[in-house]
Write a protein that holds these residues in place. Structure first.
Motif, PDB file in Angstrom:
ATOM      1  N   LYS B  14      -3.035 -15.866  -2.001  1.00 41.44           N
ATOM      2  CA  LYS B  14      -3.921 -16.897  -2.552  1.00 41.44           C
ATOM      3  C   LYS B  14      -5.340 -17.089  -3.086  1.00 41.44           C
ATOM      4  O   LYS B  14      -5.576 -15.991  -3.189  1.00 41.44           O
ATOM      5  CB  LYS B  14      -4.238 -17.451  -0.535  1.00 41.44           C
ATOM      6  CG  LYS B  14      -5.127 -18.246  -0.211  1.00 41.44           C
ATOM      7  CD  LYS B  14      -4.616 -19.600  -0.426  1.00 41.44           C
ATOM      8  CE  LYS B  14      -5.209 -21.519  -1.000  1.00 41.44           C
ATOM      9  NZ  LYS B  14      -4.715 -22.327  -0.288  1.00 41.44           N
ATOM     10  N   SER B  83      -0.436 -23.324   8.277  1.00 39.89           N
ATOM     11  CA  SER B  83       0.181 -24.090   7.744  1.00 39.89           C
ATOM     12  C   SER B  83      -1.603 -24.900   7.589  1.00 39.89           C
ATOM     13  O   SER B  83      -1.460 -26.046   6.362  1.00 39.89           O
ATOM     14  CB  SER B  83       0.624 -25.511   7.797  1.00 39.89           C
ATOM     15  OG  SER B  83       1.820 -24.698   8.671  1.00 39.89           O
ATOM     16  N   ILE B  84      -2.415 -24.720   7.322  1.00 39.22           N
ATOM     17  CA  ILE B  84      -3.387 -25.737   7.109  1.00 39.22           C
ATOM     18  C   ILE B  84      -3.849 -25.279   4.959  1.00 39.22           C
ATOM     19  O   ILE B  84      -4.575 -26.040   4.881  1.00 39.22           O
ATOM     20  CB  ILE B  84      -5.616 -24.743   8.003  1.00 39.22           C
ATOM     21  CG1 ILE B  84      -4.747 -25.109   9.701  1.00 39.22           C
ATOM     22  CG2 ILE B  84      -6.046 -25.373   7.180  1.00 39.22           C
ATOM     23  CD1 ILE B  84      -6.361 -24.489   9.989  1.00 39.22           C
ATOM     24  N   THR B  85      -3.759 -24.151   4.774  1.00 43.28           N
ATOM     25  CA  THR B  85      -3.082 -24.149   3.751  1.00 43.28           C
ATOM     26  C   THR B  85      -2.215 -23.504   3.556  1.00 43.28           C
ATOM     27  O   THR B  85      -1.776 -23.062   4.359  1.00 43.28           O
ATOM     28  CB  THR B  85      -4.754 -23.758   3.411  1.00 43.28           C
ATOM     29  OG1 THR B  85      -4.271 -24.187   1.856  1.00 43.28           O
ATOM     30  CG2 THR B  85      -5.083 -22.339   3.466  1.00 43.28           C
ATOM     31  N   TYR B  86      -2.008 -23.262   2.221  1.00 42.71           N
ATOM     32  CA  TYR B  86      -0.216 -23.081   1.668  1.00 42.71           C
ATOM     33  C   TYR B  86      -0.488 -21.966   0.269  1.00 42.71           C
ATOM     34  O   TYR B  86      -1.741 -21.963  -0.300  1.00 42.71           O
ATOM     35  CB  TYR B  86       0.090 -24.195   1.433  1.00 42.71           C
ATOM     36  CG  TYR B  86       0.025 -25.293   1.831  1.00 42.71           C
ATOM     37  CD1 TYR B  86       1.839 -25.435   2.713  1.00 42.71           C
ATOM     38  CD2 TYR B  86      -0.650 -26.318   2.398  1.00 42.71           C
ATOM     39  CE1 TYR B  86       1.826 -26.525   3.906  1.00 42.71           C
ATOM     40  CE2 TYR B  86       0.100 -27.322   2.808  1.00 42.71           C
ATOM     41  CZ  TYR B  86       1.307 -27.194   3.613  1.00 42.71           C
ATOM     42  OH  TYR B  86       0.796 -28.174   4.618  1.00 42.71           O
TER      43      TYR B  86
END
Lengths: 267, 239
Positions: B14, B83-86
């Motif tokens: 990430k 899945s708040i961010t990818y």
């Protein structure tokens, strides 16, 4: 389930999937809004009614304008209701994402629920005002014709247009806070470009064309026409505006869903 | 793909940016509307890797603990899982559903009462409104906040806040639950209650990812502990 599947689905399906959360978010918006107030829900009608009184006072008694064959305050009120819905939706949905950054960085849910619940709150105000308008129509015996039924598709157009613009600007505001600052005066400018305190009827063709670039002109002008004047809608204009607003909706919602994925990282 | 695992993270990377402005990224998104795949592997100026090649396996009915210094990437792992961010690169495979919230009590509104916030938080974790109504008494009972449940939560202490949040969160029907720092703040008695509840959830076949700085409690509840260090996860060395 793969996360990328969410992103292909369109907004309506996403809302249906999360409808319970949506209901609670709308309720929460209401509960928080009128908590610790004395007159509560009466605020909904207060603002458009006071604007109506102001316009009637200025234009009828100071500038001595005759805008309509029926009482002029109804003319102003009928224009103010859709306008207030539009302006309130924009004003409350634009900061809705940035104000709830704690939710966005801590919880997964379709982000459009936040601006949409702001719009629903504005819609309830709209309905309350519409009831007041209906009472005015009955009291002052304004004859309703079958053309008045056009009001419903016009309301749908108003909601779809407002939703598209609100989602777009709310999403953009996550990246550029300029949107919030610019929206204050842009909404004011937009007000003067919309036929709220005037009617485009009396204007020349060139001026009309210019003002009809604003989809709200068509919506507000025709709401008054069909409801208060008993006149119909020009079909090709209706079709044209439907296509324009439809394109707006598809493009702006797609844009929102596209940038939504990065909100938690950017906000 | 074996379904023995509730959750698999394979080579998850990430990327985050340190800059305040994201002009570039929105431009990328808009350009991306017309292009399908863009290359995310290169690191440009002011960008850094928050996660580097994280590989995790979580079996059904198992709990794993994430342990590590502040800023090591524990919360980022929870964020990509929920899945708040990818992730920039890598795959996350979930068999079942993951709780969408990574912090108990996230989403509480300070002006609403404890009871009202249970509705907000309950729907956030995917409960039906009817279901919340039915479970209201047991949620309030678990939190031991009967006397204060109709008080606005802005008047709660952080311990009370956390209790209420945890009491709602354990009612989630998700197969993978995420708990960030619940064991550290509350008092001994409630901590024990949380530990018992976590064990009970595991027996029900639920999988749990826990983040904590309390290694003793992690050892008591988790089946395996990962040390998060230098943005990647390694199995915790035994003492």
């Amino acid at each position: 389930m793969c996360a990328c599947e969410y992103y292909k689905v369109d907004i309506i399906k996403r809302i249906i999937k999360y409808r319970q959360l949506f209901i609670v978010l709308v309720w929460r918006e209401f509960a928080v809004r009128y908590r610790y107030t004395i007159i509560g829900i009466m605020w909904a009608g207060l603002q458009p009614l006071s604007m109506m009184l102001l316009f009637t006072f200025i234009f009828t008694y100071i500038m001595k304008l005759q805008v309509s064959s029926y009482p002029s305050f109804i003319f102003y009120f009928a224009g103010l209701i859709p306008w207030t819905f539009f302006a309130h939706s924009l004003n409350s949905s634009i900061p809705s994402l940035t104000n709830h950054y704690q939710l966005i960085t801590k919880i997964y849910f379709p982000r459009e629920l936040l601006p949409l619940s702001s719009i629903i709150v504005a819609l309830v105000d709209f309905i309350i005002c519409a009831v007041i308008l209906f009472v005015f129509i009955l009291i002052f015996r304004i004859p309703l014709t079958w053309n008045a039924l056009w009001i419903f598709p016009l309301i749908v157009l108003l909601i779809v247009f407002t939703t598209s613009v609100s989602l777009f600007l709310a999403g953009l505001n996550v990246y550029y806070r300029d949107v919030r600052l610019a929206s204050n005066f842009l909404i004011q400018l937009w007000f003067f470009m919309s036929p709220v305190m005037y009617s485009v009827d009396s204007l020349g063709t060139k001026m009309k064309m210019l003002l009809f670039l604003n989809p709200l002109t068509f919506i507000i002008e025709n709401m008054r026409r069909v409801l208060l004047e008993g006149r119909g809608i020009v079909p090709w204009q209706m079709l044209f505006v439907c296509v324009v607003i439809g394109i707006f909706y598809v493009v702006l919602c797609r844009f929102f869903i596209k940038i939504e994925r990065a909100f938690a990282d950017v906000i | 793909m074996s379904s023995e695992y509730a959750l698999q993270l394979d080579g998850v990377w990430k990327k985050y940016s340190k800059t305040e402005f994201f002009h570039k990224s929105i431009r990328e998104e808009v350009v991306g509307l017309f292009k399908w795949k863009k290359d995310g592997t290169s690191l440009s100026k002011d960008e850094f890797w928050a996660l580097k090649d994280v590989n995790l396996r979580l079996k059904r009915g198992e709990a794993i603990g994430l342990y590590g210094a502040n800023g090591a990437g524990k919360t980022t792992i929870l964020k990509v899982v929920s899945s708040i961010t990818y992730p920039t690169i890598g795959d996350i495979t979930v068999n079942g559903t993951v709780a969408p919230l990574i912090e108990v009590g996230a989403g509480f509104h300070p002006d609403l009462s404890g009871r009202e916030n249970i509705y907000v938080n309950g729907t956030i974790i995917g409960m039906q409104i009817k279901e919340i109504k039915a479970k209201m008494d047991s949620i309030v009972g678990f939190s031991e906040l009967e006397g204060f449940i109709d008080m606005p939560v802005k008047k709660y202490s952080s311990g009370m806040y956390l209790r209420l949040g945890f009491s709602v969160a354990v009612n989630s029907s998700a197969e993978v639950l995420l708990f960030d720092e619940i064991l550290s703040v509350s008092d001994k008695a409630f901590q024990q209650k949380c530990v018992d509840k976590i064990k009970e959830l595991k027996r029900e076949g639920r999988s749990i990812i826990m983040v904590s700085h309390n290694l003793a409690l992690l050892r008591e509840t988790a089946d395996s502990i990962y040390l998060i260090k230098d943005c990647t996860a390694v199995p915790m060395p035994e003492e």
